[in-house]
Structures are given as structure tokens and as C-alpha cells.
Design a protein around this motif. Structure first.
Motif, short mmCIF file in Angstrom:
data_model
loop_
_atom_site.label_atom_id
_atom_site.label_comp_id
_atom_site.label_asym_id
_atom_site.label_seq_id
_atom_site.Cartn_x
_atom_site.Cartn_y
_atom_site.Cartn_z
N LYS A 52 1.86 10.65 -0.42
CA LYS A 52 0.80 10.06 0.31
C LYS A 52 1.08 9.54 1.38
O LYS A 52 2.00 8.29 1.32
CB LYS A 52 -0.11 9.20 -0.71
CG LYS A 52 -1.45 8.59 -0.12
CD LYS A 52 -2.12 7.75 -1.17
CE LYS A 52 -3.36 7.22 -0.41
NZ LYS A 52 -3.42 6.26 0.65
N ILE A 53 0.74 9.77 2.68
CA ILE A 53 1.47 9.31 3.93
C ILE A 53 0.83 8.06 4.21
O ILE A 53 -0.33 7.88 4.49
CB ILE A 53 1.16 10.28 5.04
CG1 ILE A 53 1.53 11.74 4.53
CG2 ILE A 53 2.24 9.94 6.42
CD1 ILE A 53 2.92 11.85 4.43
N PRO A 54 1.62 7.03 4.36
CA PRO A 54 1.11 5.76 4.81
C PRO A 54 0.96 5.74 6.38
O PRO A 54 1.26 6.59 7.06
CB PRO A 54 2.21 4.40 4.51
CG PRO A 54 3.40 5.42 4.39
CD PRO A 54 2.99 6.80 4.09
N THR A 55 0.36 4.49 6.86
CA THR A 55 0.23 4.58 8.21
C THR A 55 1.68 4.11 9.17
O THR A 55 2.29 3.68 8.40
CB THR A 55 -0.75 3.29 8.80
OG1 THR A 55 -0.31 2.13 8.56
CG2 THR A 55 -2.08 3.54 8.21
N TYR A 56 1.79 4.43 10.03
CA TYR A 56 2.72 4.19 11.04
C TYR A 56 3.11 2.96 11.08
O TYR A 56 4.33 2.37 10.84
CB TYR A 56 2.67 4.85 12.37
CG TYR A 56 4.11 4.38 13.28
CD1 TYR A 56 5.22 5.33 12.87
CD2 TYR A 56 3.85 3.72 14.35
CE1 TYR A 56 6.41 5.04 13.56
CE2 TYR A 56 5.15 3.32 15.02
CZ TYR A 56 6.33 4.08 14.61
OH TYR A 56 7.54 4.00 15.48
N LYS A 62 8.08 11.13 11.35
CA LYS A 62 8.02 12.42 11.46
C LYS A 62 8.34 13.34 10.31
O LYS A 62 7.52 14.13 9.67
CB LYS A 62 8.95 13.10 12.49
CG LYS A 62 8.26 13.35 13.75
CD LYS A 62 9.37 13.94 14.94
CE LYS A 62 9.25 13.25 16.03
NZ LYS A 62 10.58 13.38 17.13
N ARG A 63 9.34 12.93 9.37
CA ARG A 63 9.79 13.53 8.30
C ARG A 63 8.93 13.40 7.48
O ARG A 63 8.60 14.24 6.33
CB ARG A 63 11.22 13.00 7.91
CG ARG A 63 12.44 13.16 8.60
CD ARG A 63 13.19 14.56 8.42
NE ARG A 63 14.40 14.67 8.95
CZ ARG A 63 15.45 14.43 8.46
NH1 ARG A 63 15.43 14.09 7.19
NH2 ARG A 63 16.64 14.50 8.89
N LEU A 64 8.29 12.25 7.03
CA LEU A 64 7.29 11.95 6.17
C LEU A 64 6.15 12.97 6.24
O LEU A 64 5.46 13.33 5.38
CB LEU A 64 6.72 10.45 6.34
CG LEU A 64 7.40 9.38 5.29
CD1 LEU A 64 6.74 8.04 5.91
CD2 LEU A 64 6.82 9.62 3.88
N LYS A 73 0.90 -1.28 0.05
CA LYS A 73 0.03 -0.13 -0.06
C LYS A 73 0.93 1.19 -0.09
O LYS A 73 0.25 2.36 -0.33
CB LYS A 73 -0.91 -0.07 1.24
CG LYS A 73 -1.96 -0.87 1.01
CD LYS A 73 -2.89 -0.87 2.42
CE LYS A 73 -3.78 -1.99 2.30
NZ LYS A 73 -4.48 -2.29 3.74
N ILE A 74 2.00 1.16 0.23
CA ILE A 74 3.19 2.26 0.25
C ILE A 74 3.50 2.65 -1.09
O ILE A 74 3.91 1.74 -1.84
CB ILE A 74 4.21 1.93 1.46
CG1 ILE A 74 3.71 1.37 2.50
CG2 ILE A 74 5.21 3.17 1.16
CD1 ILE A 74 5.28 1.04 3.37
#
Ligand SMILES: [Zn+2]
Ligand SMILES: [Zn+2]
Length: 540
Positions: free
Chosen positions: A130-134, A121-123, A97-98
Motif C-alpha cells: 500500500k503506497i504511502p504519500t511522498y 520510485k521503487r515503492l 499511516k505507513i
């Protein structure tokens, strides 16, 4: 009659998302890398393509997860449906998904030794991604780290690096390669790295300890810490050993070269007394190079024995208590006799006794106190040290991508360890330290002590002392009756040698377990007080 009927469970299809066309749908599935097409169905309603997950879980069961892509013949709409959940961890799905640019971004930061939190944090600061989940990020970093471990060591590159870092450095806290060897034909190598400051400890060290840093998972290089405990039982690191394979010949060479290097750098001979290690190869190599005895870490032996005992008895407490007594014997011939009586006492535990005899009386007898001269007999202090190093430096070392880079980081870490060690003003204590508690116990012992001078020679007065336990004379005949009688009798007496010269009191010797473990005991303190009235806290 009994017809076994195959139960067919109805699959519940849940719509997941829509695609512009079938090609895009298939492209996205192939990107996830886990689906294989199993069937295609065409009818008046449209086209259906079925896929199943090709993974199996840990127990070998294939995954039940299925997908279905449906093209509606009227609307031409492409919809993806999914069925059951995966029966294994869905690492691949999550990572799939990333988005690719995000993966590149993570990969770059990871190569710079950033941890998951910092990377995330940088992401978050990036609006264009598109930010993935942690959780997805953590899973991906985990995969990257595993990839690093699978990298095959490039021996030529390694050899180059080792050679360029082999020059002895003048600076106290600059790490360099003390000795190394790369065997191309055997595809293995070793390297000993330290600073002058740390390595100099080898001049005073007597009780050596070696353990692997396996749990550190530093790149794919197995690392060992070699160091020594002082008379207070504190561990001091001497060097880090990187070694492709743990075998007798490699370690023999390591110890041999170490001795040569100590002589070359400090013009002194090493004077080791013993090494404590779980590895037979290490023990044998050390014994052959330095002609000394070796010890198997008692904690390690104890753990193994307790594990084995679990299968034999429900409550191993009494047995472990007896085993601890047997372990405390400081004289090899007494140990031989006592272990026979121990076997006799527990011979009803057939399986355990067979194991114990084979493993800890025939193969390895180096776990009892008398196996070597008085010395710390566990690697506890060393393992504590390793944990501390791990907590401080693991992140730095763990994430290093390639070999030369990893070694550069390692060199810096050793520099830091060396500087920190000097700043701590950690002293390598060379004589036993008598504490307030020791004085109290010694004074207490003197009150009830029965002492008997056996012999006075040029340097020592030799005593036999009893420890307040009354021994009947007829016990002598029954001495061999049982383990319990034998052990009780054995520990009721001690042999103590006190130097004639008070200044040399720290050279006192005793054969009691406490002395063997801590280099001091109530007997030598008590007898010193009796010998020299002015022997007290202020005078030593
Ligand atoms: Zn699956
Ligand atoms: Zn003693």
C-alpha cells in the motif's frame, strides 16, 4: 459583580472510519503511539471511549486533538470520530499511516544510500504494497536519519577499523588513516584520513585553514577539513579530521602527529606560517606545535559583531566601515593606538563598546591584518570548498547507517576527491600571480607616486611611498586627535621592500592592506617597474 464564566466550546466530531470491533479500533490507535484514553461513557445508546493526543507543541502547550470510539448498542457498529487538528506537526500520525511492510522496504533502501525520490520510485513499482504519500515517506526517512545520529559510537569497533586502515598505501589516491587515537576512558577519539596525493600538499602549504563540516551531518561524527590556500587564494584540501571532541589537547596531538607523518612520508619539514580558524583550541594547539601566529576568520568576527550591533544602532554602516579600516591595520602597535581612538569615537554606544572591548580587543585580537604575516585572512575559500563537497557527496555519506559502513563510504569519497583533484590539474601556486588588472593599477600608481629610499641593505631596497593623498605637516601634531585623522594618515603611507635581484621580485614586501590580503599590491608592482625598466608582463 463579575462572574467569569468558563467558556465551553462544543466539540465537533467528525467520523473517520469504521472498525469490525472495539479491539481492532484500540489496536490501531495504540499503533499510532500518541493517544491516551481519558474517559469512558456507557449509556443506553452504547459505549463511548475518549482519547486525547499526549503530545505538546514547541511552546509547551498540550495538544487539543481528541478521538472518540463509539459502539452503537443496536447495530454494534464501531466508529472512530476525531475532533480538532493537532497543534503540532503531525509527523507521528503521518508515519503511523505507513504499513509495517512498507516501512521495512523503506528502511532497506535507505540503508543502501538511496534518497527519498529514488525510494519512492521503487515503492511505486510494487503492486503488493500500500503506497504511502511522498510526504509520509520523506517524514519517515527523516526519523530514520535522526535515529542514526542518536547511535552511540562503538569505540572498540571504531578502533579496529582505524587500525586496519592505518597502513600507508603506495597508491597516490587510496585513502588511509594518517594518524589516530582512541581514548576509551575518556570516550573520545580522533582520526586523520587522507591520500598520499592530498597529504603531500602539507610540504608546500604555508597558510592553513580549518573548519568543521558540521552542516554535513555525516553520521554522528564531527568532521573537519584541514587544508591550505595558495598564493592565488585558492583552497586545497590536505586531510579530513574526524574528532570526538574539539579540544586543545586533541588538536595538539593531531598537529604533532601530522608533522611527524609528513617528515616520515616525504622527508620534509612542514613550514606553516599561520592557521585561520574560528576555534581558539585549534589556534592555540597549532601555535604551540609550529610556533606560529594564528588568525580568527575575519568573516566570522564580522558576522558576530554585526549581530551584536543590531541591538545598539539602526544603521551600522559607518561603524562597520571604520571597523574595516581598523581591521586593515598591518602593524600591531598602530592597531593598539587606532583601537583606542575607535573606542573613543563610539563610546556613546556603551553596551556595544563594552562587548567589543571584551570580546575583540581583550579575548581575541587575531582578526586584524597585522595579527600575523601576510596571509589570506578568512575561511571563505574553505567554506566554499566544504559546500561543494557537501553538494557532491552529502547524499552518499548522510544516509550511511552504521559506523564501519560510514567510514568505508568516507574512504571511497576521499579516494574520489583525491583523484578528482589530480585530474583538475589544480596547481598549488607558490608565487603571487600578477594579472592584467594589476599591471594597469601599478602603471597608474607610478604616475603620481612619491617615493623615498630609506635604506639599502644586502638584499633589499626599502622605500617609503605616499599614496597620492596630500598630508599637511601640521597634521603630524594632530595625528592623535581622532580615529578619522589617524586612519587617513596611516593609510596614506606605505613601506615597501624590493629585492636587489630582479629574479626574486616575488619576495617583495609591503605593509599596505592589499599586500597583506593578496601577496601583491600596486606599490611592489609599480616600484619594480621603476627599478627594472624591463619588468613587465613577459619578463616575470
Ligand atoms: Zn496532537
Ligand atoms: Zn603595498
Amino acid at each position: 459583580m463579575n462572574f467569569s464564566k468558563r467558556v465551553r466550546t462544543r466539540i465537533v466530531w467528525i467520523p473517520v472510519r469504521k472498525y469490525q470491533n472495539i479491539e481492532l479500533a484500540e489496536y490501531s490507535l495504540s499503533n499510532e503511539g500518541m493517544w491516551i484514553r481519558i474517559a469512558e461513557l456507557v449509556n443506553h445508546a452504547g459505549l463511548k471511549r475518549y482519547y486525547k493526543c499526549k503530545d505538546v507543541n514547541d511552546t509547551g502547550e498540550s495538544c487539543g486533538a481528541k478521538l472518540c470510539v463509539v459502539i452503537d448498542s443496536d447495530t454494534k457498529e464501531v466508529t472512530l470520530y476525531k475532533s480538532d487538528k493537532h497543534n503540532h506537526t503531525n509527523e507521528k500520525t503521518e508515519i503511523a499511516k505507513i504499513k509495517t511492510p512498507v516501512k521495512e522496504f523503506i528502511r532497506n533502501l535507505q540503508a543502501q544510500n538511496l534518497n527519498a525520490k529514488d525510494i519512492y520510485k521503487r515503492l511505486m513499482e510494487r503492486n503488493d504494497l500500500k503506497i504511502p504519500t511522498y510526504n509520509q515517506v520523506v517524514l519517515y526517512i527523516d526519523v530514520l536519519q535522526r535515529e542514526i545520529k542518536d547511535v552511540v559510537i562503538d569505540l572498540r569497533m571504531l578502533e579496529n577499523w582505524l587500525q586496519t586502515h592505518s597502513t600507508t598505501l603506495k597508491e597516490e589516491h587510496k585513502a588511509f588513516v594518517i594518524s589516530h587515537q582512541v581514548l576509551h576512558n575518556k570516550n573520545t577519539f580522533y582520526a586523520v584520513i587522507s591520500t598520499k596525493h592530498l597529504f603531500k600538499l602539507a610540504v608546500d602549504a604555508e597558510v592553513y585553514h580549518l573548519a568543521t563540516m558540521q552542516k554535513l551531518a555525516w553520521s554522528n561524527l564531527p568532521a573537519f577539513v584541514l587544508g591550505a590556500t595558495d598564493k592565488k587564494g585558492k583552497f586545497h584540501a590536505i586531510c579530513i579530521i574526524l574528532c570526538g571532541s574539539l579540544n586543545y589537547y586533541t588538536f595538539k596531538l593531531i598537529f604533532f602527529n601530522m608533522r611527524t607523518k609528513v617528515k616520515e612520508l616525504f622527508c620534509k619539514e612542514m613550514r606553516p606560517v599561520v592557521i585561520v580558524s574560528d576555534s581558539e583550541a585549534v589556534q592555540d594547539a597549532f601555535a604551540d606545535v609550529f610556533q606560529v601566529k594564528t588568525r580568527t576568520c575575519w568573516r566570522y568576527a564580522q558576522k558576530q559583531i554585526v549581530n551584536q550591533l543590531k541591538w545598539s544602532i539602526r544603521s551600522p554602516r559607518q561603524l562597520m566601515k571604520d571597523l574595516n579600516l581598523l581591521r586593515s591595520v598591518t602593524c600591531p602597535s598602530i592597531f593598539d593606538a587606532a583601537s583606542e581612538l575607535f573606542l573613543e569615537k563610539y563610546d556613546h554606544l556603551t553596551t556595544f563598546i563594552a562587548y567589543f572591548k571584551e570580546k575583540w580587543l581583550v579575548n581575541d585580537r587575531k582578526w586584524f591584518l597585522g595579527a600575523a604575516r601576510p596571509s589570506i585572512q578568512t575561511n571563505f575559500a574553505l567554506l566554499k570548498y566544504i559546500k561543494q563537497i557537501k553538494d557532491t557527496y552529502d547524499e552518499k555519506l548522510c544516509l550511511s547507517l552504521q559506523l564501519p559502513h560510514f567510514l568505508d563510504v568516507l574512504i571511497n569519497v576521499i579516494n574520489e576527491i583525491s583523484t578528482g583533484y589530480a585530474a583538475d590539474k589544480d596547481i598549488f601556486v607558490k608565487t603571487p600571480e600578477v594579472t592584467k588588472k594589476d599591471w594597469i593599477i601599478g602603471t597608474e600608481w607610478v604616475k603620481g607616486a612619491k617615493t623615498n629610499i630609506l635604506l639599502v641593505d644586502d638584499n633589499y631596497t626599502h622605500y617609503e611611498v605616499t599614496n597620492g593623498v596630500q598630508i599637511d605637516d601640521d597634521d603630524d601634531d594632530n595625528k592623535w586627535v581622532s580615529f578619522d585623522v589617524f586612519i587617513k594618515r596611516h593609510f596614506s603611507e606605505s613601506r615597501v621592500s624590493i629585492p636587489l635581484n630582479k629574479q626574486l621580485w616575488y619576495l617583495s614586501k609591503c605593509n599596505c592592506p592589499t599586500f597583506y590580503k593578496t601577496y601583491k599590491c600596486k606599490h611592489i608592482i609599480g616600484l619594480s617597474m621603476m627599478t627594472w625598466p624591463q619588468f613587465n608582463e613577459d619578463s616575470i
